[in-house]
Scaffold this motif. Sequence first.
Motif, PDB file in Angstrom:
ATOM      1  N   MET A  68       0.838  -1.206   0.000  1.00 54.00           N
ATOM      2  CA  MET A  68       0.000   0.000   0.000  1.00 54.00           C
ATOM      3  C   MET A  68       0.867   1.249   0.000  1.00 54.00           C
ATOM      4  SD  MET A  68      -2.907   1.333  -0.154  1.00 54.00           S
ATOM      5  CE  MET A  68      -4.464   1.483   0.642  1.00 54.00           C
ATOM      6  N   LYS A  69       1.932   1.250   0.754  1.00 56.80           N
ATOM      7  CA  LYS A  69       2.838   2.405   0.798  1.00 56.80           C
ATOM      8  C   LYS A  69       3.358   2.727  -0.596  1.00 56.80           C
ATOM      9  CE  LYS A  69       7.040   1.598   1.742  1.00 56.80           C
ATOM     10  NZ  LYS A  69       7.780   1.833   0.491  1.00 56.80           N
ATOM     11  N   ASP A  70       3.764   1.718  -1.338  1.00 51.43           N
ATOM     12  CA  ASP A  70       4.305   1.934  -2.671  1.00 51.43           C
ATOM     13  C   ASP A  70       3.253   2.522  -3.611  1.00 51.43           C
ATOM     14  OD1 ASP A  70       6.673   0.902  -1.734  1.00 51.43           O
ATOM     15  OD2 ASP A  70       6.395  -1.077  -2.640  1.00 51.43           O
ATOM     16  N   ARG A  71       2.029   2.044  -3.538  1.00 57.61           N
ATOM     17  CA  ARG A  71       0.951   2.553  -4.391  1.00 57.61           C
ATOM     18  C   ARG A  71       0.610   4.001  -4.043  1.00 57.61           C
ATOM     19  NH1 ARG A  71      -4.144  -0.576  -4.581  1.00 57.61           N
ATOM     20  NH2 ARG A  71      -4.408   0.567  -6.512  1.00 57.61           N
ATOM     21  N   VAL A  72       0.553   4.309  -2.751  1.00 61.10           N
ATOM     22  CA  VAL A  72       0.216   5.666  -2.307  1.00 61.10           C
ATOM     23  C   VAL A  72       1.299   6.651  -2.744  1.00 61.10           C
ATOM     24  CG1 VAL A  72      -0.076   7.131  -0.278  1.00 61.10           C
ATOM     25  CG2 VAL A  72      -1.244   4.921  -0.393  1.00 61.10           C
ATOM     26  N   ILE A  73       2.542   6.282  -2.562  1.00 64.91           N
ATOM     27  CA  ILE A  73       3.638   7.163  -2.971  1.00 64.91           C
ATOM     28  C   ILE A  73       3.585   7.412  -4.470  1.00 64.91           C
ATOM     29  CG2 ILE A  73       6.155   7.299  -3.253  1.00 64.91           C
ATOM     30  CD1 ILE A  73       6.378   5.941  -0.494  1.00 64.91           C
ATOM     31  N   ALA A  74       3.379   6.364  -5.265  1.00 65.36           N
ATOM     32  CA  ALA A  74       3.342   6.508  -6.724  1.00 65.36           C
ATOM     33  C   ALA A  74       2.215   7.434  -7.164  1.00 65.36           C
ATOM     34  CB  ALA A  74       3.205   5.136  -7.384  1.00 65.36           C
ATOM     35  N   VAL A  75       1.016   7.261  -6.621  1.00 63.62           N
ATOM     36  CA  VAL A  75      -0.111   8.086  -7.060  1.00 63.62           C
ATOM     37  C   VAL A  75       0.043   9.530  -6.572  1.00 63.62           C
ATOM     38  CG1 VAL A  75      -1.765   7.675  -5.182  1.00 63.62           C
ATOM     39  CG2 VAL A  75      -2.591   8.048  -7.483  1.00 63.62           C
ATOM     40  N   CYS A  76       0.601   9.749  -5.401  1.00 61.04           N
ATOM     41  CA  CYS A  76       0.811  11.120  -4.918  1.00 61.04           C
ATOM     42  C   CYS A  76       1.871  11.838  -5.751  1.00 61.04           C
ATOM     43  CB  CYS A  76       1.175  11.124  -3.438  1.00 61.04           C
ATOM     44  SG  CYS A  76      -0.249  10.771  -2.383  1.00 61.04           S
ATOM     45  N   ARG A  77       2.914  11.141  -6.121  1.00 67.06           N
ATOM     46  CA  ARG A  77       3.929  11.749  -6.988  1.00 67.06           C
ATOM     47  C   ARG A  77       3.338  12.075  -8.357  1.00 67.06           C
ATOM     48  NH1 ARG A  77       9.027   7.897  -5.288  1.00 67.06           N
ATOM     49  NH2 ARG A  77       9.425   8.908  -3.282  1.00 67.06           N
ATOM     50  N   LYS A  78       2.488  11.191  -8.868  1.00 62.93           N
ATOM     51  CA  LYS A  78       1.799  11.452 -10.131  1.00 62.93           C
ATOM     52  C   LYS A  78       0.931  12.706 -10.008  1.00 62.93           C
ATOM     53  CE  LYS A  78      -1.715   9.547 -13.228  1.00 62.93           C
ATOM     54  NZ  LYS A  78      -2.646   8.424 -13.464  1.00 62.93           N
ATOM     55  N   GLY A  79       0.193  12.821  -8.890  1.00 59.41           N
ATOM     56  CA  GLY A  79      -0.703  13.953  -8.666  1.00 59.41           C
ATOM     57  C   GLY A  79       0.013  15.274  -8.466  1.00 59.41           C
ATOM     58  N   MET A  80       1.312  15.247  -8.225  1.00 63.49           N
ATOM     59  CA  MET A  80       2.085  16.483  -8.137  1.00 63.49           C
ATOM     60  C   MET A  80       2.537  16.938  -9.523  1.00 63.49           C
ATOM     61  SD  MET A  80       4.186  15.984  -4.595  1.00 63.49           S
ATOM     62  CE  MET A  80       4.209  17.703  -4.097  1.00 63.49           C
ATOM     63  N   ARG A  81       2.566  16.014 -10.496  1.00 65.14           N
ATOM     64  CA  ARG A  81       2.968  16.331 -11.874  1.00 65.14           C
ATOM     65  C   ARG A  81       1.784  16.652 -12.773  1.00 65.14           C
ATOM     66  NH1 ARG A  81       5.319  11.398 -11.192  1.00 65.14           N
ATOM     67  NH2 ARG A  81       4.017  10.541 -12.841  1.00 65.14           N
ATOM     68  N   GLU A  82       0.633  16.035 -12.483  1.00 66.45           N
ATOM     69  CA  GLU A  82      -0.557  16.206 -13.310  1.00 66.45           C
ATOM     70  C   GLU A  82      -1.794  15.983 -12.443  1.00 66.45           C
ATOM     71  OE1 GLU A  82      -1.460  12.208 -15.585  1.00 66.45           O
ATOM     72  OE2 GLU A  82       0.701  12.624 -15.657  1.00 66.45           O
ATOM     73  N   PRO A  83      -2.905  16.605 -12.802  1.00 64.82           N
ATOM     74  CA  PRO A  83      -4.126  16.399 -12.014  1.00 64.82           C
ATOM     75  C   PRO A  83      -4.582  14.940 -12.089  1.00 64.82           C
ATOM     76  CG  PRO A  83      -4.360  18.298 -13.454  1.00 64.82           C
ATOM     77  CD  PRO A  83      -3.103  17.593 -13.864  1.00 64.82           C
ATOM     78  N   ILE A  84      -5.136  14.450 -10.986  1.00 64.22           N
ATOM     79  CA  ILE A  84      -5.683  13.098 -10.929  1.00 64.22           C
ATOM     80  C   ILE A  84      -7.151  13.168 -10.501  1.00 64.22           C
ATOM     81  CG2 ILE A  84      -3.501  11.904 -10.471  1.00 64.22           C
ATOM     82  CD1 ILE A  84      -4.252  11.884  -7.482  1.00 64.22           C
ATOM     83  N   TRP A  85      -7.941  12.222 -10.974  1.00 61.98           N
ATOM     84  CA  TRP A  85      -9.329  12.121 -10.535  1.00 61.98           C
ATOM     85  C   TRP A  85      -9.351  11.508  -9.149  1.00 61.98           C
ATOM     86  CZ3 TRP A  85     -13.649  14.078 -12.607  1.00 61.98           C
ATOM     87  CH2 TRP A  85     -13.584  14.542 -13.918  1.00 61.98           C
ATOM     88  N   CYS A  86     -10.141  12.085  -8.273  1.00 66.60           N
ATOM     89  CA  CYS A  86     -10.298  11.559  -6.923  1.00 66.60           C
ATOM     90  C   CYS A  86     -11.782  11.513  -6.581  1.00 66.60           C
ATOM     91  CB  CYS A  86      -9.579  12.433  -5.895  1.00 66.60           C
ATOM     92  SG  CYS A  86      -7.795  12.494  -6.133  1.00 66.60           S
ATOM     93  N   ASP A  87     -12.179  10.488  -5.874  1.00 65.42           N
ATOM     94  CA  ASP A  87     -13.521  10.409  -5.315  1.00 65.42           C
ATOM     95  C   ASP A  87     -13.363  10.703  -3.828  1.00 65.42           C
ATOM     96  OD1 ASP A  87     -14.176   9.565  -7.835  1.00 65.42           O
ATOM     97  OD2 ASP A  87     -14.626   7.504  -7.269  1.00 65.42           O
ATOM     98  N   PHE A  88     -14.235  11.564  -3.295  1.00 63.14           N
ATOM     99  CA  PHE A  88     -14.074  11.988  -1.904  1.00 63.14           C
ATOM    100  C   PHE A  88     -15.431  12.135  -1.228  1.00 63.14           C
ATOM    101  CE2 PHE A  88     -14.617  15.753  -4.395  1.00 63.14           C
ATOM    102  CZ  PHE A  88     -15.314  16.646  -3.598  1.00 63.14           C
ATOM    103  N   LEU A  89     -15.403  12.067   0.067  1.00 64.07           N
ATOM    104  CA  LEU A  89     -16.599  12.169   0.892  1.00 64.07           C
ATOM    105  C   LEU A  89     -16.754  13.605   1.377  1.00 64.07           C
ATOM    106  CD1 LEU A  89     -18.839  10.433   2.303  1.00 64.07           C
ATOM    107  CD2 LEU A  89     -17.307  10.370   4.282  1.00 64.07           C
ATOM    108  N   PRO A  90     -17.779  14.327   0.866  1.00 63.98           N
ATOM    109  CA  PRO A  90     -18.004  15.693   1.354  1.00 63.98           C
ATOM    110  C   PRO A  90     -18.730  15.662   2.701  1.00 63.98           C
ATOM    111  CG  PRO A  90     -19.584  15.167  -0.355  1.00 63.98           C
ATOM    112  CD  PRO A  90     -18.673  13.974  -0.228  1.00 63.98           C
ATOM    113  N   PRO A  91     -18.666  16.743   3.471  1.00 58.86           N
ATOM    114  CA  PRO A  91     -19.269  16.750   4.806  1.00 58.86           C
ATOM    115  C   PRO A  91     -20.783  16.564   4.802  1.00 58.86           C
ATOM    116  CG  PRO A  91     -18.110  18.828   4.394  1.00 58.86           C
ATOM    117  CD  PRO A  91     -17.950  17.972   3.188  1.00 58.86           C
ATOM    118  N   GLU A  92     -21.467  16.958   3.731  1.00 61.72           N
ATOM    119  CA  GLU A  92     -22.932  16.862   3.693  1.00 61.72           C
ATOM    120  C   GLU A  92     -23.411  15.482   3.266  1.00 61.72           C
ATOM    121  OE1 GLU A  92     -21.261  18.774   1.283  1.00 61.72           O
ATOM    122  OE2 GLU A  92     -21.129  20.557   2.516  1.00 61.72           O
ATOM    123  N   SER A  93     -22.502  14.590   2.936  1.00 62.57           N
ATOM    124  CA  SER A  93     -22.866  13.314   2.330  1.00 62.57           C
ATOM    125  C   SER A  93     -23.361  12.292   3.353  1.00 62.57           C
ATOM    126  CB  SER A  93     -21.648  12.731   1.607  1.00 62.57           C
ATOM    127  OG  SER A  93     -21.933  11.456   1.107  1.00 62.57           O
TER     128      SER A  93
END
Length: 140
Positions: A68-93
């Motif tokens: 999991m650490k390796d996957r998280v690091i890879a996707v975060c580094r990618k997201g610093m170079r280019e925008p990534i799609w994310c699904d997130f939980l908003p407070p009203e949900s």
Amino acid sequence: MAIARMTQLILDSRGNPVVLPEASRERYSAAPVPLSEDVEMISGRLVRELRGNVWQIAYEYNYFKQAMKDRVIAVCRKGMREPIWCDFLPPESGGELLSSRFWVMTFEEPKFYWSRDVRGTPTPFWGGFSLTLREVKPND
């Protein structure tokens, strides 16, 4: 009775999705942040130009196992170079996730620690992970 878990954040949801474990102890937040510019007129009157709102997300987690650490690091580094799609939980949900493109604005890479398992055997782990995301474009 089992405690229900809720997915709060999925990184790179339209690429190679990484479903992050549920953060605990107030370590997850998602809030709309207004984009604005204040202009002081020659008369002294203050005018605020509003451009819309962007979602800003903060997430922290104590530790990850190696895969999991390796996957998280890879996707975060990618997201610093280019925008990534994310699904997130908003407070009203009630559990429904929203989806948008985000930049990874800050990324605290996990640090190496030693711990002991239930038998007292030294065990390595990675801890102290955190990130902040900012939506690419205003959503309203």
